[in-house]
Design an enzyme around this catalytic site. Structure first.
Site, short mmCIF file in Angstrom:
data_model
loop_
_atom_site.label_atom_id
_atom_site.label_comp_id
_atom_site.label_asym_id
_atom_site.label_seq_id
_atom_site.Cartn_x
_atom_site.Cartn_y
_atom_site.Cartn_z
N GLY A 69 0.75 -1.14 -0.07
CA GLY A 69 0.04 -0.13 0.16
C GLY A 69 0.81 1.21 -0.07
O GLY A 69 0.36 2.30 0.51
N SER A 70 2.10 1.37 -0.64
CA SER A 70 3.01 2.33 -0.53
C SER A 70 2.15 3.51 -1.69
O SER A 70 2.34 4.80 -1.05
CB SER A 70 4.43 2.17 -0.91
OG SER A 70 4.22 1.91 -2.40
N ASN A 71 1.66 3.03 -2.55
CA ASN A 71 1.12 4.14 -3.38
C ASN A 71 -0.30 4.75 -2.73
O ASN A 71 -0.39 5.94 -2.42
CB ASN A 71 0.51 3.54 -4.67
CG ASN A 71 1.38 3.40 -5.79
OD1 ASN A 71 2.08 4.59 -6.36
ND2 ASN A 71 1.95 2.46 -6.00
N ILE A 113 -8.14 -9.39 -11.08
CA ILE A 113 -8.73 -9.05 -12.21
C ILE A 113 -10.05 -8.75 -12.05
O ILE A 113 -10.71 -9.58 -11.57
CB ILE A 113 -8.48 -10.02 -13.43
CG1 ILE A 113 -6.98 -10.06 -13.69
CG2 ILE A 113 -9.19 -9.70 -14.74
CD1 ILE A 113 -6.59 -11.38 -14.82
N HIS A 121 0.23 1.03 -13.13
CA HIS A 121 0.65 -0.14 -13.52
C HIS A 121 2.17 0.08 -13.75
O HIS A 121 2.48 1.15 -14.33
CB HIS A 121 0.09 -0.46 -14.85
CG HIS A 121 0.70 -1.96 -15.46
ND1 HIS A 121 0.37 -3.27 -14.91
CD2 HIS A 121 1.56 -2.23 -16.44
CE1 HIS A 121 1.08 -4.17 -15.64
NE2 HIS A 121 1.78 -3.48 -16.46
N THR A 159 -10.43 0.05 -18.36
CA THR A 159 -11.63 -0.50 -19.40
C THR A 159 -11.49 -2.11 -19.09
O THR A 159 -10.73 -2.57 -18.23
CB THR A 159 -11.22 -0.23 -20.62
OG1 THR A 159 -9.50 -0.76 -20.84
CG2 THR A 159 -11.10 1.13 -21.08
C1 GAR Z 1 3.05 -0.89 -7.79
O1 GAR Z 1 4.20 -1.07 -8.16
C2 GAR Z 1 1.83 -1.12 -8.69
O2 GAR Z 1 2.14 -0.19 -9.81
C3 GAR Z 1 1.91 -2.54 -8.87
O3 GAR Z 1 1.95 -3.24 -7.52
C4 GAR Z 1 2.79 -2.44 -6.85
C5 GAR Z 1 1.98 -2.01 -5.46
O4 GAR Z 1 2.77 -1.46 -4.60
N1 GAR Z 1 0.42 -2.95 -9.65
C6 GAR Z 1 0.27 -3.84 -10.48
O5 GAR Z 1 1.28 -4.71 -10.68
C7 GAR Z 1 -1.19 -3.97 -10.78
N2 GAR Z 1 -1.05 -4.92 -12.08
P1 GAR Z 1 2.26 -0.75 -3.19
O6 GAR Z 1 1.17 -1.73 -2.65
O7 GAR Z 1 3.23 -0.43 -2.30
O8 GAR Z 1 1.52 0.38 -3.74
#
Ligand code: GAR
Length: 194
Positions: free
Chosen positions: A12-14, A100, A117, A149
């Site tokens: 969950g860093s994003n 998905i 992504h 989409t």
């Molecule tokens: C991030 O790099 C995100 O772009 C990727 O998972 C990671 C999650 O990191 N997402 C995908 O691969 C989706 N297909 P986070 O949990 O630290 O945000």
């Protein structure tokens, strides 16, 4: 108040970057928007604890609980939609949400659903993006924020960030470089959309 609901599966860093941007930039006052809930499909997602410390509502909709249904994906998405819709979201943000989604889910949140992504789409949709970029000899990699989409990792591009691929990069070192850029572009896109 416009509600933002963030879906996560892992660290969950994003999500944390978005929450911190909302605090730093005072989104409630300046944008009339707030992160109202963080929902995970895994009860062990580390990001849930961070959200709780920020006073944000959290919920878990465990995809494994639907494996006995005739149509597990549809059943999971219906439960997830019910949880999300309880927050009347203006925006649903996929932030490392590793499921998905059905076309019905995507249609339900049309124009309110975005994803990040870890590649420069349309290159490297799917998994293992960083290793695939290294294996392909790419000199640049990056991340893409896009509208969702029904087709996996497609949809109109809202922002991209580019980083170099260095000669001694591993998938891990490249992922870290890309992730630091994700933390910049995702809050920016959300601020602009709101
Ligand atoms: C991030 O790099 C995100 O772009 C990727 O998972 C990671 C999650 O990191 N997402 C995908 O691969 C989706 N297909 P986070 O949990 O630290 O945000």
């Amino acid at each position: 108040m416009k509600n933002i609901v963030i879906l996560i599966s892992g660290s969950g860093s994003n999500m944390a970057a978005i929450v911190q941007a909302a605090q730093r930039e005072d989104w409630p006052r300046r944008l009339g928007a707030r992160v109202s809930a963080v929902i995970s499909n895994r009860d062990d997602a580390p990001g849930l604890a961070f959200a709780q410390t920020q006073g944000i509502a959290t919920a878990v909709v465990d995809h494994k609980a639907f494996s006995n249904h005739a149509n597990p994906r549809e059943a999971f998405d219906a439960a997830l939609m019910a949880e999300i819709d309880g927050h009347q979201p203006a925006l649903v943000v996929l932030a490392g949400f590793m499921r998905i989604l059905t076309s019905g889910f995507v249609a339900h949140y049309q124009d309110r659903l975005i994803n990040i992504h870890p590649s420069l789409l349309p290159a490297f949709a799917g998994l293992n993006t960083h290793q695939r970029a290294i294996d392909a000899g790419c000199q640049f990699a990056g991340a893409t924020v896009h509208r969702v989409t029904a087709e996996l990792d497609h949809g109109p591009i809202l922002a991209q960030a580019v980083v170099p691929v260095l000669p001694d990069d591993t998938a891990q070192s490249l992922a870290a470089r890309v992730l630091s850029q994700e933390h910049l572009i995702y809050p920016r896109v959300i601020r602009e959309l709101l």
